[in-house]
Design an enzyme around this catalytic site. Structure first.
Site, PDB file in Angstrom:
ATOM      1  N   HIS A  49       0.846  -1.204   0.000  1.00  0.00           N
ATOM      2  CA  HIS A  49       0.000   0.000   0.000  1.00  0.00           C
ATOM      3  C   HIS A  49       0.872   1.242   0.000  1.00  0.00           C
ATOM      4  CE1 HIS A  49       0.867  -0.440   4.264  1.00  0.00           C
ATOM      5  NE2 HIS A  49       0.344   0.741   4.525  1.00  0.00           N
ATOM      6  N   HIS A  58       1.528   3.966   1.863  1.00  0.00           N
ATOM      7  CA  HIS A  58       2.142   4.740   2.956  1.00  0.00           C
ATOM      8  C   HIS A  58       3.668   4.847   2.805  1.00  0.00           C
ATOM      9  CE1 HIS A  58      -1.521   4.239   5.851  1.00  0.00           C
ATOM     10  NE2 HIS A  58      -1.633   5.296   5.066  1.00  0.00           N
ATOM     11  N   ASP A  88       6.206   4.811   4.812  1.00  0.00           N
ATOM     12  CA  ASP A  88       7.128   3.874   5.462  1.00  0.00           C
ATOM     13  C   ASP A  88       7.142   2.514   4.748  1.00  0.00           C
ATOM     14  OD1 ASP A  88       4.459   3.552   6.585  1.00  0.00           O
ATOM     15  OD2 ASP A  88       5.338   2.183   8.058  1.00  0.00           O
ATOM     16  N   HIS A  89       6.326   2.364   3.703  1.00  0.00           N
ATOM     17  CA  HIS A  89       6.319   1.145   2.877  1.00  0.00           C
ATOM     18  C   HIS A  89       6.868   1.405   1.469  1.00  0.00           C
ATOM     19  CE1 HIS A  89       3.628  -1.208   5.668  1.00  0.00           C
ATOM     20  NE2 HIS A  89       3.555   0.013   6.141  1.00  0.00           N
ATOM     21  N   HIS A 113      -7.257  -0.512   5.910  1.00  0.00           N
ATOM     22  CA  HIS A 113      -6.184   0.371   6.410  1.00  0.00           C
ATOM     23  C   HIS A 113      -5.993   1.520   5.410  1.00  0.00           C
ATOM     24  CE1 HIS A 113      -2.383   1.511   8.249  1.00  0.00           C
ATOM     25  NE2 HIS A 113      -1.751   1.339   7.102  1.00  0.00           N
ATOM     26  N   ASP A 129       0.076  -3.808   6.420  1.00  0.00           N
ATOM     27  CA  ASP A 129      -0.511  -3.253   7.647  1.00  0.00           C
ATOM     28  C   ASP A 129      -1.971  -3.682   7.814  1.00  0.00           C
ATOM     29  OD1 ASP A 129       1.848  -1.970   8.112  1.00  0.00           O
ATOM     30  OD2 ASP A 129       1.115   0.055   7.705  1.00  0.00           O
ATOM     31  N   HIS A 148       4.932  -4.614  10.829  1.00  0.00           N
ATOM     32  CA  HIS A 148       5.372  -3.948  12.056  1.00  0.00           C
ATOM     33  C   HIS A 148       5.540  -4.892  13.251  1.00  0.00           C
ATOM     34  CE1 HIS A 148       5.105   0.206  10.616  1.00  0.00           C
ATOM     35  NE2 HIS A 148       4.037  -0.187   9.932  1.00  0.00           N
TER      36      HIS A 148
HETATM   37 ZN   LIG Z   1       0.252   1.748   6.476  1.00  0.00          ZN
END
Ligand SMILES: [Zn+2]
Length: 257
Positions: free
Chosen positions: A55, A57, A59-60, A111, A131, A169
């Site tokens: 996805h 985001h 941090d990905h 999410h 996530d 995570h």
């Molecule tokens: Zn995320």
């Protein structure tokens, strides 16, 4: 099946590195940071051939464009993603072959609306779920609805018990504290807290989990259990008549836990 290695990134992310025997090729899932991936490639003398995105985001995806440019690696990801670095756009039920392994894509919005998971059917099945499903938890609903996330949870429950669950995570102990509040008398949760505490004290990841374990300890898969339903009703101060209502109450409770 893949050999799967965690590359730790940021505070609590794992970038999963996928390899197969007798090959220098490696794929990474959700590389939020290019530097830690490049160090891993150098230390292990591996060649990056593919990037899987679950996805959009940061941090990905933060390291995707740099890694793509430096290594000419293919970038797989959701077709409807606002992230613009995807070269192979995927939709529900697509299949991709990676190092001779066949991965099935399932759309799991909730999410985020673009969230997908990657599943390898095998004697030891493997799931890369970003996530969406965590050990004893699930992702926050930033863009999607409880209905959508409940549907994703139903999909995860339908996978074989032996499936290894690779989420992004290291949230396990915090999630388990919440799970214990929902089900104070579930001995599997107590055992998981002991196991994960020991792993963290030894500096080890608590992942992967398995679908079998998640069915025993994860409140977000256990909305059919009487105790979970009762706890969710207590939080909501009202009777809850559907799985989705129970799921939504749990998610709201966890947000403020
Ligand atoms: Zn995320």
């Amino acid at each position: 099946m893949f050999n799967v290695t965690p590359i730790p990134a940021f505070n609590d992310n794992y970038i999963w590195a996928l390899t197969v025997p007798n090959s220098q090729a490696v794929a990474v899932v959700d590389p939020g940071d290019a530097d830690v991936v490049n160090r891993y490639l150098k230390d292990n003398n591996l060649q990056l051939t593919a990037i899987l995105v679950t996805h959009h985001h940061d941090d990905h995806t933060g390291g995707v464009n740099q890694l793509h440019l430096e290594h000419a690696a293919e970038v797989y990801g959701p077709a409807n993603s606002p992230f613009e670095g995807i070269s192979h756009k995927l939709v529900n039920d697509d299949q991709i072959e990676l190092m001779g392994q066949l991965l099935t894509i399932h759309a799991v919005p909730g999410h985020t609306l673009d969230h997908i998971s990657y599943y390898l059917a095998n004697t030891t099945p493997q799931l890369f779920c970003g996530d969406t499903l965590f050990l004893a938890g699930c992702g926050r609903l930033f863009e999607g609805s409880p209905e959508q996330m409940h549907e994703a949870m139903e999909y995860f429950k339908s996978l074989p018990d032996t499936t290894e669950v690779y989420c992004t995570h290291e949230y396990s102990l915090a999630n388990l504290a919440f799970a214990a509040a929902v089900e104070p008398t579930n001995p599997q949760i107590t055992a998981a807290i002991e196991r994960c505490t020991q792993q963290r004290e030894a500096g080890l990841p608590t992942l992967p989990s398995t679908i079998a374990t998640e069915k025993q300890i994860n409140p977000f898969l256990r909305y059919n259990e009487t105790t979970v339903k009762q706890s969710a009703e207590q939080f909501a101060h009202s009777p809850l008549s559907s799985e989705i209502a129970i799921f939504a109450s749990l998610r709201q409770w966890k947000n403020q836990f």
